[in-house]
Every structure is written in structure tokens, then in C-alpha cells.
Design an enzyme around this catalytic site. Sequence first.
Site, PDB file in Angstrom:
ATOM      1  N   TYR A 208       1.006  -1.266   0.042  1.00  0.00           N
ATOM      2  CA  TYR A 208       0.014   0.079   0.128  1.00  0.00           C
ATOM      3  C   TYR A 208       0.921   1.272   0.000  1.00  0.00           C
ATOM      4  CZ  TYR A 208      -3.001   3.872   1.715  1.00  0.00           C
ATOM      5  OH  TYR A 208      -3.752   4.864   2.275  1.00  0.00           O
TER       6      TYR A 208
ATOM      7  N   GLU B  33      -3.129   7.486  -4.171  1.00  0.00           N
ATOM      8  CA  GLU B  33      -3.039   6.083  -3.426  1.00  0.00           C
ATOM      9  C   GLU B  33      -3.246   5.083  -4.293  1.00  0.00           C
ATOM     10  OE1 GLU B  33      -5.925   5.182   0.190  1.00  0.00           O
ATOM     11  OE2 GLU B  33      -6.504   3.758  -1.452  1.00  0.00           O
TER      12      GLU B  33
END
Length: 398
Positions: free
Chosen positions: A101, A189
Site C-alpha cells: 500500500y 493512493e
Amino acid sequence: MDLYEYQARDLLEEQGIETPKAIFVRNIQDVAQAAETIGFPVVIKAQVKIGHRGQAGGVKIAHNRDEAVQAAQQILPMTIHGHKVRGVLVAEAKNILHEYYVSISVDRTSRDFDVLATANGGTEVEEIAREHPESVKRLHISALDDFDLDAAMEMARSIGFYHADEAQAAQILLRMWECFKHNDATLVEINPLAKVGDPDDEASKHLCALDAKISLDGNAAFRHDGWAQFDDADEADPYERRAQEHGLHYVHLNGQVGVIGNGAGLVMSSLDAVSFAGQEQGTGVQPANFLDIGGGASAQTMCASLEIVLSDPQVHAVLINVYGGITSCEQVALGILEAIDELNVTKPLVVRFDGNAATEGLRILAQAQRPNIHVEQTMELAAAEAARLAADGGEETK
Ligand code: GDP
Ligand code: MN
């Protein structure tokens, strides 16, 4: 402004970040063709501006044409966490070896940029972060210094990318930063930033952005042709769209009392006062909108504001709460009268003026002798009067 995944992917690709091949489709008829163009297996992914689609059943793998159509048939009518699905992305399915992530966002507290990253990415990232907070790294990109390959390498190492992935991860971090700057983003993101490939073929293994979430800074729209390519005509509220065209800060709320004021704080207080009055009076009347005319509003601004607020058929009365500073209450009064004449307004308007040119403004309104203008001395009294009139259905009783 939030982007859909299919739009966010394009911005990553512009910077050279690899994403799986994919085609965005709005209708079920186009799914089979898209899937065949991409090649099986494919992932069918709900396009909604909200995360956790996977857990909600909005991400499905299909191995053939029938499965692809069936998955799209299930996903297209869905509403995920209150967001109606706008289409599906038909993407090449990748063999995932590991999920990382990584995000870059604006940090308002430290006035720079935050890089949040963990080697434990994927759908469970929040739970893992809660249970193992030490696994999530928070690093900074200074607003004044730039971010270069050395810094990115250093960061990739400290995030905990596997050694074999470090160099590529550093490239991706740098490209995410370019994407962030270039697009005036507030968030970029990637989750998962996946290591994909054939487990038995070292050379095939590499990092690929399997999901992307990007938010853009609305205040920078003027530098990007108003972001016309991201315009979401079927999503936007029609009242909010028109308000935007006039440069007004308007939020549609679904109650019965229109609220117009100057300054976000004053308008927020006015909303509370209206809700409170509706509760006190036992009618449950609620504010219909938030509308901040801002500082130095002209008569035209006031007139346009009333037009938008009154075009909502649910609105039975309007509270106009102005504390004159740069804004002159005299201008606001002129705008109110102009709107009444131009739009033939018969619904009650409750006005509370204070500050700059309040006396002049109130004199103009009194002289005009319009039966539907009601003046009150305080915000609380004005909110109570507007709530009462709205509960009466906006019919003039005086
Ligand atoms: P989100 O739930 O809204 O974050 O949607 P994602 O696009 O991140 O997908 C959710 C999960 O589906 C991912 O974390 C993956 O585990 C899985 N997934 C997504 N794309 C693929 C793919 O190409 N192959 C495989 N095997 N799994 C995928
Ligand atoms: Mn995701």
C-alpha cells in the site's frame, strides 16, 4: 474532487506507472466485447467513488465471456455504501504475489506531504494498521525541498519493500509524486501496489498498480481547464452545478428552509438555528441548503443565490442571515428586491441584517413594502420565523 478508478489510472499511466490493461464500459452490452479485447481472465470492477468495493462484492474475477457478463450483470445495478455504480472497469487479471500500500496526501498540520506506506497492503489494510501500527510507515516530502531518486530509494527501503522490489518501488514513488504535483492532487493512493507475475519466473515479477484512488484540489481547477474531462454530469446535483457556475458555495440538503448567509461559519450556525427551531416547534423542519455568498457580495450575487435556492420546490421559506463586513447589507437588500421582481417571488423571505450598512439595508426593505419580506433582529428569531413559515407551507398569512 474525487476521481473514479478508471480516471485515476490514466493519470498514473501518464507518469509511466504500470497499470493492468483495462476498458471502462457503462453498459452491459459492451462487457463481452471489452473482456475479449482484454483477454481472459479479467477482473470486473465497480466504478464508484468509494473504497472497499472488493468486500462489498464489487470486484469479481471472470474466466470466460459468460462469467464476465454475469459478473457485470451483478455489479452494474449495485449501490455500494450509498454510491450508485456508474459503470465497470474490465481489467486484465493479474497473478498477485504480494500486495503493498502506498499513498501521498497533503498534511495540513505539518504543511507538507505525507507518504503512508506498508508492505501489508490489500483489502485488509485498515485492520492490519490497527493491529500492527508499526507496520505502517509515515514519511514526509517537504513542501520546499523536492523529492529525488535518492530520497525515494531511501524511502522504499524504510517502507519495507522486499529487496528485489526496492528499485522499482523507488521509481514508482517518484512517479506518484510527479502525478501528485502535476495534477494538483490532494491524494494519490495505490492499493494494492501489487507484485505480480509467474512465481516460477523471476524475470516476470514486477510491481503493478492494481487500484488507484486520486483526489484533486478543487481550488486548482482553473489551472486544468476546469477539469472538464472529469466532469461527472450524471452525478452532480443540479442545484450544486448551477451554484458552481455562479461561483457560489452551495450544498443541497433536502429540507424546507433555504439558507443564505455570508461566511461559512455564519451559514453553518444558521443551519443549526433552523434545525433547532424545527425541533422546538415540533415540525421537524430542516434547512434545505447551505449557501455562502462570501465577502463583498453584490446585488447580482444575492439575486442569483435566491434564484437557485428558490428553484428547489421543497423550499417554502428562505432565511437570509447577513453580517455585513466587506459585504454591504445595502447591496444585499437591493439584490433581494431585484430577485423578488425578476423571479416574481411570493414565498416568505426572513431577513436578519447586522454590521455594515444594516440600517440602510433595512430601510430599503421597509420602503419597498413587500408583504413576503419579514425582518427579525437576531439569528435565532429569524430562524424560528423561517421555520414557522416553512411549516405553514410558505403561504403568507399576514
Ligand atoms: P477495492 O476493494 O475498492 O480497494 O478494490 P481493489 O481494486 O483494490 O480490489 C480489491 C481486491 O481484489 C484487491 O486487493 C485484490 O486482492 C483483488 N484483485 C483486484 N484486482 C485483481 C487482479 O487482477 N487479480 C487478482 N488475483 N486479484 C485482484
Ligand atoms: Mn483497493
